[in-house]
Design a protein around this motif. Sequence first.
Motif, short mmCIF file in Angstrom:
data_model
loop_
_atom_site.label_atom_id
_atom_site.label_comp_id
_atom_site.label_asym_id
_atom_site.label_seq_id
_atom_site.Cartn_x
_atom_site.Cartn_y
_atom_site.Cartn_z
N LEU A 9 40.76 39.78 42.17
CA LEU A 9 41.06 39.14 40.89
C LEU A 9 39.87 39.41 39.98
CD1 LEU A 9 42.50 35.76 42.19
CD2 LEU A 9 43.78 37.68 41.20
N VAL A 10 40.15 40.00 38.82
CA VAL A 10 39.11 40.35 37.86
C VAL A 10 39.06 39.27 36.78
CG1 VAL A 10 38.31 42.06 36.18
CG2 VAL A 10 39.45 42.81 38.28
N GLY A 11 37.91 38.63 36.67
CA GLY A 11 37.70 37.65 35.61
C GLY A 11 37.04 38.34 34.43
N SER A 12 37.51 38.02 33.22
CA SER A 12 36.92 38.61 32.02
C SER A 12 36.93 37.57 30.90
CB SER A 12 37.69 39.87 31.60
OG SER A 12 39.05 39.56 31.36
N ALA A 13 36.11 37.80 29.89
CA ALA A 13 36.05 36.89 28.74
C ALA A 13 35.45 37.61 27.55
CB ALA A 13 35.23 35.65 29.08
N TRP A 14 35.92 37.21 26.37
CA TRP A 14 35.38 37.74 25.13
C TRP A 14 35.69 36.76 24.02
CZ3 TRP A 14 31.95 40.73 23.09
CH2 TRP A 14 32.07 41.21 21.79
N LYS A 15 34.66 36.31 23.32
CA LYS A 15 34.81 35.40 22.18
C LYS A 15 35.68 34.19 22.51
CE LYS A 15 33.57 38.55 18.55
NZ LYS A 15 33.76 38.95 17.18
N GLY A 16 35.36 33.54 23.62
CA GLY A 16 36.05 32.31 23.98
C GLY A 16 37.39 32.48 24.67
N ARG A 17 37.85 33.70 24.84
CA ARG A 17 39.13 33.96 25.53
C ARG A 17 38.84 34.49 26.92
NH1 ARG A 17 44.39 34.78 22.73
NH2 ARG A 17 44.78 34.88 24.94
N ALA A 18 39.32 33.79 27.93
CA ALA A 18 39.12 34.23 29.32
C ALA A 18 40.44 34.74 29.87
CB ALA A 18 38.62 33.07 30.16
N ASP A 19 40.36 35.64 30.83
CA ASP A 19 41.57 36.18 31.45
C ASP A 19 41.28 36.44 32.93
OD1 ASP A 19 44.20 37.05 31.59
OD2 ASP A 19 43.73 39.09 30.97
N LEU A 20 42.37 36.64 33.63
CA LEU A 20 42.33 36.93 35.05
C LEU A 20 43.40 37.98 35.31
CD1 LEU A 20 41.02 35.89 37.69
CD2 LEU A 20 42.90 34.28 37.87
N MET A 21 43.06 39.01 36.06
CA MET A 21 44.06 40.02 36.41
C MET A 21 43.94 40.38 37.87
SD MET A 21 42.73 43.74 35.00
CE MET A 21 43.69 44.67 36.16
N ALA A 22 45.05 40.78 38.46
CA ALA A 22 45.07 41.28 39.83
C ALA A 22 44.84 42.78 39.79
CB ALA A 22 46.41 40.95 40.49
N MET A 23 44.02 43.29 40.71
CA MET A 23 43.70 44.71 40.69
C MET A 23 43.58 45.23 42.12
SD MET A 23 40.50 46.73 38.94
CE MET A 23 39.26 45.87 39.85
N GLY A 24 44.14 46.40 42.34
CA GLY A 24 44.00 47.07 43.63
C GLY A 24 43.34 48.43 43.50
N TRP A 25 43.10 48.90 42.28
CA TRP A 25 42.54 50.24 42.09
C TRP A 25 41.05 50.15 41.83
CZ3 TRP A 25 46.68 52.39 38.21
CH2 TRP A 25 47.90 52.49 38.88
N HIS A 26 40.27 50.20 42.91
CA HIS A 26 38.82 50.13 42.80
C HIS A 26 38.20 50.89 43.95
CE1 HIS A 26 39.00 47.11 45.99
NE2 HIS A 26 39.99 46.55 45.31
N THR A 27 36.93 51.23 43.77
CA THR A 27 36.23 51.99 44.79
C THR A 27 34.73 51.73 44.73
OG1 THR A 27 35.92 54.20 45.74
CG2 THR A 27 35.92 54.06 43.34
N VAL A 28 34.07 51.81 45.86
CA VAL A 28 32.61 51.76 45.91
C VAL A 28 32.12 53.15 45.54
CG1 VAL A 28 30.61 51.51 47.43
CG2 VAL A 28 32.57 49.96 47.66
N MET A 29 31.12 53.21 44.65
CA MET A 29 30.61 54.50 44.20
C MET A 29 29.18 54.77 44.66
SD MET A 29 32.15 54.52 40.34
CE MET A 29 31.58 56.19 40.01
N GLU A 30 28.40 53.72 44.85
CA GLU A 30 27.00 53.88 45.24
C GLU A 30 26.52 52.58 45.86
OE1 GLU A 30 24.22 55.28 46.47
OE2 GLU A 30 24.41 56.77 44.90
#
Length: 194
Positions: free
Chosen positions: A34-55
């Motif tokens: 679950l990705v938490g994000s926020a900008w100018k008082g607006r918060a969101d949550l999204m489900a994500m499966g596309w990610h990878t460790v890079m370093e």
Amino acid sequence: MAAAAPAPRRRTPRWTECPLAEVRRYLEPGPVVLVGSAWKGRADLMAMGWHTVMEFTPSLLGCVISRANHSHGLVRRSRECTINIPEAHWVDAVVGVGNCSGAEVDKFERFGFTAEPAREVGAPLVGECFVQIECRVVDTRLVNRYDFFVLEAVRARVDRSVRRPQTLHYRGGGEFMLSGPHIGRRALFAPGML
């Protein structure tokens, strides 16, 4: 030195062509987050499966956040987010988070997740998740072309009371795979390869 494990018995394959759009179903090993994000008082949550460790050091993660998602704009503008790993029993809420837009609904409230303040970034953490990673966007060169963000983990914490958690792994087509039994092979690894 430990004895080599016996080779697995070879089975007779029954090959069939795989549609290229479904290749991801076999390559996505990471847990749904679950990705938490926020900008100018607006918060969101999204489900994500596309990610990878890079370093490893610095700890770099790569992820795709489609511009069709409300979170894309929040992460792009704020240049930060949180990555939170839920246990498998949250599957219905995770699917719900993925099925609606944060532009229209408060996903924390609707799906019973607790938005907690992060220490290093302005994006919210998810209180119910057993891993919480605070991230800053450190490279946006692939965002315009592929919606691919490069993140650096700047703080992480793990709930150690959750032993051997079962996580969700999305396979596409509305199907999830659950993490399975744990097996240890630490003694077989060369020094520095752990």
